[in-house]
Design a protein around this motif. Structure first.
Motif, PDB file in Angstrom:
ATOM      1  N   ASN A 179       0.834  -1.199   0.000  1.00  0.00           N
ATOM      2  CA  ASN A 179       0.000   0.000   0.000  1.00  0.00           C
ATOM      3  C   ASN A 179       0.868   1.248   0.000  1.00  0.00           C
ATOM      4  O   ASN A 179       0.670   2.183  -0.801  1.00  0.00           O
ATOM      5  CB  ASN A 179      -0.911  -0.020   1.224  1.00  0.00           C
ATOM      6  N   ILE A 180       1.858   1.270   0.890  1.00  0.00           N
ATOM      7  CA  ILE A 180       2.733   2.439   1.002  1.00  0.00           C
ATOM      8  C   ILE A 180       3.558   2.622  -0.271  1.00  0.00           C
ATOM      9  O   ILE A 180       3.749   3.752  -0.743  1.00  0.00           O
ATOM     10  CB  ILE A 180       3.647   2.292   2.238  1.00  0.00           C
ATOM     11  N   ALA A 190      -4.502  -2.609  -1.254  1.00  0.00           N
ATOM     12  CA  ALA A 190      -4.701  -1.503  -2.183  1.00  0.00           C
ATOM     13  C   ALA A 190      -6.069  -0.863  -2.078  1.00  0.00           C
ATOM     14  O   ALA A 190      -6.283   0.248  -2.576  1.00  0.00           O
ATOM     15  CB  ALA A 190      -4.478  -1.974  -3.623  1.00  0.00           C
ATOM     16  N   ASP A 191      -7.022  -1.545  -1.454  1.00  0.00           N
ATOM     17  CA  ASP A 191      -8.403  -1.066  -1.417  1.00  0.00           C
ATOM     18  C   ASP A 191      -8.917  -1.060   0.017  1.00  0.00           C
ATOM     19  O   ASP A 191      -9.364  -2.082   0.528  1.00  0.00           O
ATOM     20  CB  ASP A 191      -9.278  -1.946  -2.309  1.00  0.00           C
ATOM     21  N   MET A 192      -8.857   0.105   0.657  1.00  0.00           N
ATOM     22  CA  MET A 192      -9.314   0.207   2.044  1.00  0.00           C
ATOM     23  C   MET A 192     -10.841   0.185   2.166  1.00  0.00           C
ATOM     24  O   MET A 192     -11.374   0.079   3.267  1.00  0.00           O
ATOM     25  CB  MET A 192      -8.777   1.490   2.680  1.00  0.00           C
ATOM     26  N   THR A 193     -11.535   0.268   1.032  1.00  0.00           N
ATOM     27  CA  THR A 193     -13.002   0.161   1.082  1.00  0.00           C
ATOM     28  C   THR A 193     -13.451  -1.292   1.154  1.00  0.00           C
ATOM     29  O   THR A 193     -14.633  -1.562   1.384  1.00  0.00           O
ATOM     30  CB  THR A 193     -13.653   0.816  -0.151  1.00  0.00           C
ATOM     31  N   GLN A 194     -12.517  -2.222   0.959  1.00  0.00           N
ATOM     32  CA  GLN A 194     -12.803  -3.665   0.986  1.00  0.00           C
ATOM     33  C   GLN A 194     -13.919  -4.036   0.003  1.00  0.00           C
ATOM     34  O   GLN A 194     -14.790  -4.849   0.300  1.00  0.00           O
ATOM     35  CB  GLN A 194     -13.195  -4.105   2.404  1.00  0.00           C
ATOM     36  N   SER A 195     -13.877  -3.441  -1.187  1.00  0.00           N
ATOM     37  CA  SER A 195     -14.940  -3.670  -2.167  1.00  0.00           C
ATOM     38  C   SER A 195     -14.692  -4.883  -3.056  1.00  0.00           C
ATOM     39  O   SER A 195     -15.555  -5.249  -3.854  1.00  0.00           O
ATOM     40  CB  SER A 195     -15.122  -2.418  -3.040  1.00  0.00           C
ATOM     41  N   GLY A 196     -13.524  -5.512  -2.936  1.00  0.00           N
ATOM     42  CA  GLY A 196     -13.237  -6.689  -3.745  1.00  0.00           C
ATOM     43  C   GLY A 196     -14.024  -7.901  -3.286  1.00  0.00           C
ATOM     44  O   GLY A 196     -14.292  -8.068  -2.092  1.00  0.00           O
ATOM     45  N   LEU A 197     -14.384  -8.752  -4.216  1.00  0.00           N
ATOM     46  CA  LEU A 197     -15.156  -9.956  -3.895  1.00  0.00           C
ATOM     47  C   LEU A 197     -14.411 -10.852  -2.908  1.00  0.00           C
ATOM     48  O   LEU A 197     -15.025 -11.491  -2.053  1.00  0.00           O
ATOM     49  CB  LEU A 197     -15.466 -10.731  -5.175  1.00  0.00           C
ATOM     50  N   ASP A 212      -7.280  -7.317  -4.519  1.00  0.00           N
ATOM     51  CA  ASP A 212      -6.491  -6.087  -4.586  1.00  0.00           C
ATOM     52  C   ASP A 212      -5.455  -6.222  -5.694  1.00  0.00           C
ATOM     53  O   ASP A 212      -5.254  -5.298  -6.492  1.00  0.00           O
ATOM     54  CB  ASP A 212      -5.800  -5.816  -3.249  1.00  0.00           C
ATOM     55  N   SER A 213      -4.812  -7.383  -5.761  1.00  0.00           N
ATOM     56  CA  SER A 213      -3.790  -7.614  -6.780  1.00  0.00           C
ATOM     57  C   SER A 213      -4.401  -7.783  -8.172  1.00  0.00           C
ATOM     58  O   SER A 213      -3.902  -7.212  -9.150  1.00  0.00           O
ATOM     59  CB  SER A 213      -2.965  -8.858  -6.427  1.00  0.00           C
ATOM     60  N   THR A 214      -5.466  -8.580  -8.277  1.00  0.00           N
ATOM     61  CA  THR A 214      -6.053  -8.818  -9.602  1.00  0.00           C
ATOM     62  C   THR A 214      -6.614  -7.527 -10.199  1.00  0.00           C
ATOM     63  O   THR A 214      -6.455  -7.271 -11.398  1.00  0.00           O
ATOM     64  CB  THR A 214      -7.160  -9.885  -9.534  1.00  0.00           C
ATOM     65  N   ARG A 215      -7.237  -6.698  -9.372  1.00  0.00           N
ATOM     66  CA  ARG A 215      -7.814  -5.448  -9.873  1.00  0.00           C
ATOM     67  C   ARG A 215      -6.727  -4.430 -10.192  1.00  0.00           C
ATOM     68  O   ARG A 215      -6.829  -3.680 -11.169  1.00  0.00           O
ATOM     69  CB  ARG A 215      -8.810  -4.889  -8.866  1.00  0.00           C
ATOM     70  N   LEU A 216      -5.671  -4.398  -9.375  1.00  0.00           N
ATOM     71  CA  LEU A 216      -4.546  -3.513  -9.686  1.00  0.00           C
ATOM     72  C   LEU A 216      -3.959  -3.844 -11.051  1.00  0.00           C
ATOM     73  O   LEU A 216      -3.733  -2.954 -11.883  1.00  0.00           O
ATOM     74  CB  LEU A 216      -3.450  -3.643  -8.622  1.00  0.00           C
ATOM     75  N   ALA A 217      -3.721  -5.134 -11.288  1.00  0.00           N
ATOM     76  CA  ALA A 217      -3.149  -5.548 -12.570  1.00  0.00           C
ATOM     77  C   ALA A 217      -4.088  -5.184 -13.723  1.00  0.00           C
ATOM     78  O   ALA A 217      -3.645  -4.689 -14.772  1.00  0.00           O
ATOM     79  CB  ALA A 217      -2.869  -7.046 -12.554  1.00  0.00           C
ATOM     80  N   GLU A 218      -5.384  -5.400 -13.510  1.00  0.00           N
ATOM     81  CA  GLU A 218      -6.368  -5.073 -14.549  1.00  0.00           C
ATOM     82  C   GLU A 218      -6.368  -3.578 -14.855  1.00  0.00           C
ATOM     83  O   GLU A 218      -6.347  -3.164 -16.020  1.00  0.00           O
ATOM     84  CB  GLU A 218      -7.758  -5.507 -14.077  1.00  0.00           C
ATOM     85  N   PHE A 219      -6.398  -2.753 -13.809  1.00  0.00           N
ATOM     86  CA  PHE A 219      -6.432  -1.302 -14.000  1.00  0.00           C
ATOM     87  C   PHE A 219      -5.134  -0.786 -14.619  1.00  0.00           C
ATOM     88  O   PHE A 219      -5.147   0.140 -15.433  1.00  0.00           O
ATOM     89  CB  PHE A 219      -6.688  -0.589 -12.672  1.00  0.00           C
ATOM     90  N   MET A 220      -4.014  -1.378 -14.226  1.00  0.00           N
ATOM     91  CA  MET A 220      -2.731  -0.954 -14.792  1.00  0.00           C
ATOM     92  C   MET A 220      -2.631  -1.309 -16.272  1.00  0.00           C
ATOM     93  O   MET A 220      -2.187  -0.506 -17.095  1.00  0.00           O
ATOM     94  CB  MET A 220      -1.573  -1.589 -14.013  1.00  0.00           C
ATOM     95  N   LEU A 221      -3.048  -2.526 -16.607  1.00  0.00           N
ATOM     96  CA  LEU A 221      -3.029  -2.926 -18.016  1.00  0.00           C
ATOM     97  C   LEU A 221      -3.885  -1.999 -18.864  1.00  0.00           C
ATOM     98  O   LEU A 221      -3.526  -1.668 -20.005  1.00  0.00           O
ATOM     99  CB  LEU A 221      -3.508  -4.374 -18.157  1.00  0.00           C
ATOM    100  N   ALA A 222      -5.006  -1.551 -18.307  1.00  0.00           N
ATOM    101  CA  ALA A 222      -5.900  -0.631 -19.032  1.00  0.00           C
ATOM    102  C   ALA A 222      -5.224   0.711 -19.290  1.00  0.00           C
ATOM    103  O   ALA A 222      -5.608   1.426 -20.219  1.00  0.00           O
ATOM    104  CB  ALA A 222      -7.187  -0.431 -18.244  1.00  0.00           C
ATOM    105  N   LYS A 223      -4.237   1.058 -18.464  1.00  0.00           N
ATOM    106  CA  LYS A 223      -3.497   2.312 -18.638  1.00  0.00           C
ATOM    107  C   LYS A 223      -2.188   2.112 -19.398  1.00  0.00           C
ATOM    108  O   LYS A 223      -1.358   3.022 -19.462  1.00  0.00           O
ATOM    109  CB  LYS A 223      -3.201   2.932 -17.267  1.00  0.00           C
ATOM    110  N   GLY A 224      -1.998   0.924 -19.944  1.00  0.00           N
ATOM    111  CA  GLY A 224      -0.810   0.656 -20.739  1.00  0.00           C
ATOM    112  C   GLY A 224       0.415   0.268 -19.946  1.00  0.00           C
ATOM    113  O   GLY A 224       1.538   0.251 -20.477  1.00  0.00           O
ATOM    114  N   VAL A 225       0.240  -0.067 -18.669  1.00  0.00           N
ATOM    115  CA  VAL A 225       1.363  -0.480 -17.831  1.00  0.00           C
ATOM    116  C   VAL A 225       1.661  -1.955 -18.081  1.00  0.00           C
ATOM    117  O   VAL A 225       0.748  -2.770 -18.239  1.00  0.00           O
ATOM    118  CB  VAL A 225       1.041  -0.251 -16.334  1.00  0.00           C
TER     119      VAL A 225
END
Length: 299
Positions: free
Chosen positions: A152-153, A179-186, A249-262
Motif C-alpha cells: 500500500n505504502i 490496495a483497497d481500504m473500502t474492501q470492495s473486492g469480492l 487487490d492484486s487482480t484489480r490492480l493488474a487489470e487497471f494498470m493494463l488498461a493504462k498501458g502499464v
C-alpha cells in the motif's frame, strides 16, 4: 497442486497465528506475538552484509553483498498491517533477492500506527525514495518492492512521486498488497474464512488504527491506491494467494494498470497464504522468488 509444506503452514497459521491475532485487540500484545513468529527464520548467506544507516532522519536496514559496489538499489517497504514489523522474516527474504541480483537493499524502519497514523509511514518512505534520487541514484537503478501494508505504502509513494514530478523507478514487485481500504473486492467476502492469516474484522481494526479516525476519504489514492491513476507507471509484478482476503487487490490492480498501458504481470497461487514468498521453506516460495528475480533482471 499445493505442496505438503504449504498445507502444513496454512494449518499452523490458522490454528495459532490467526487465532492469536483475532483474540488480540491490544497492539502491544500483537507486536509481542509477531516477534515470536519472527524467530522462525533460517540464517542468511555468509555472502550477505547487513548494516543500519540513517537516511533523512529514518533508520534503515541496509542489505547487500559483501564488497559489492552495485549501483542498483532495492527500496523495500515491509508489511505488518501498518501496526507491527517482523524484521527477521523480511530481511531474510530480501537477502534472498539481494544475492542473485547484486542489489543494495534499503528497508526503512517507518513509524507504525496507532502511535503514528497515516500519513506518517508514507511520508517517511517517500522521503527515503526522494533522497535516493537527490543523492544521484538514477531512477533506472531503483527497484521498489513491498508486501501487504508495505505494498500500500509503495503504491501510494509512486502516486505521490508522479504527482510531484519525480521520475519513476525501473520496476516494482509487490506481494499481496493492500490496495483497497473500502474492501470492495469480492475476495474480502469470498475468502473471509479461507484466509489462513487474517480475518476481515482484524483487517478493519488495523485499518482503523492506521487511519486514526473516520474523517478520511477511503477513496483517497494515498489510502486506497487502487483508485489512483497508473498511467506512466513502470513495469509491475504481483504475487498473491487464491484463498486470501486481499487477492482481488492484486487482480484489480493488474487489470487497471493494463488498461493504462502499464506492463503488469500477476501470478495467483492456488491456496497459498498471504505473502507466502516470505516463507522460504515452501517450494512455492522458491518458485516465486525465481520469477521475481527474472522479472527484475529484465528491467
Amino acid at each position: 497442486m499445493i505442496s505438503w509444506q504449504a498445507k502444513a503452514l496454512n494449518l499452523f497459521l490458522k490454528q495459532t497465528v490467526k487465532r492469536s491475532i483475532e483474540n488480540t485487540k491490544d497492539v502491544n500484545k500483537l507486536r509481542f506475538q509477531m516477534r515470536a513468529l519472527d524467530k522462525f527464520t533460517f540464517g542468511v548467506s555468509a555472502k550477505i552484509e547487513r548494516t543500519q544507516l540513517i537516511r533523512e532522519g529514518i533508520l534503515c536496514d541496509e542489505i547487500k553483498l559483501k564488497l559489492s559496489n552495485s549501483k542498483k538499489k532495492l527500496l523495500y517497504i515491509h508489511g505488518g498491517a501498518f501496526v507491527f514489523k517482523t524484521p527477521a522474516i523480511h530481511n531474510n527474504f530480501i537477502a534472498r533477492l539481494v544475492e542473485p541480483l547484486d542489489v543494495h537493499a534499503i528497508v526503512p524502519d517507518y513509524p507504525l500506527a496507532p502511535e503514528h497514523p497515516f500519513p506518517a509511514a508514507l511520508d517517511c518512505c517517500y522521503a527515503v525514495y526522494k533522497s535516493l534520487l537527490d543523492s544521484g541514484t538514477l531512477p533506472e537503478d531503483i527497484i521498489i518492492g513491498g508486501d501487504s501494508a508495505g505494498g500500500n505504502i509503495a503504491l501510494s509513494l509512486l502516486l505521490r512521486a508522479k504527482h510531484n514530478g519525480l521520475p519513476m523507478p525501473s520496476c516494482c514487485v509487490l506481494l499481496s498488497p493492500v490496495a483497497d481500504m473500502t474492501q470492495s473486492g469480492l475476495s474480502s467476502v469470498e475468502n473471509r474464512f479461507s484466509d489462513a492469516l487474517f480475518s476481515l474484522e482484524v483487517m478493519l481494526h488495523c485499518r482503523n488504527l492506521y487511519l486514526e479516525d473516520d474523517n478520511h476519504d477511503l477513496h483517497n489514492h494515498e489510502i486506497s491506491p487502487l483508485f489512483g491513476d497508473f498511467s506512466g507507471f513502470p513495469p509491475f509484478m504481483f504475487h498473491a494467494g487464491s484463498a486470501e482476503l486481499m487477492r482481488d487487490d492484486s487482480t484489480r490492480l493488474a487489470e487497471f494498470m493494463l488498461a493504462k498501458g502499464v506492463d503488469a504481470h500477476i501470478q495467483i497461487w492456488h491456496q497459498m497464504p498471504h505473502v507466502f514468498p516470505l516463507f522460504e521453506q515452501l517450494p512455492e516460495s522458491k518458485a516465486a522468488l525465481q520469477q521475481i528475480v527474472e522479472f527484475i533482471k529484465k528491467h
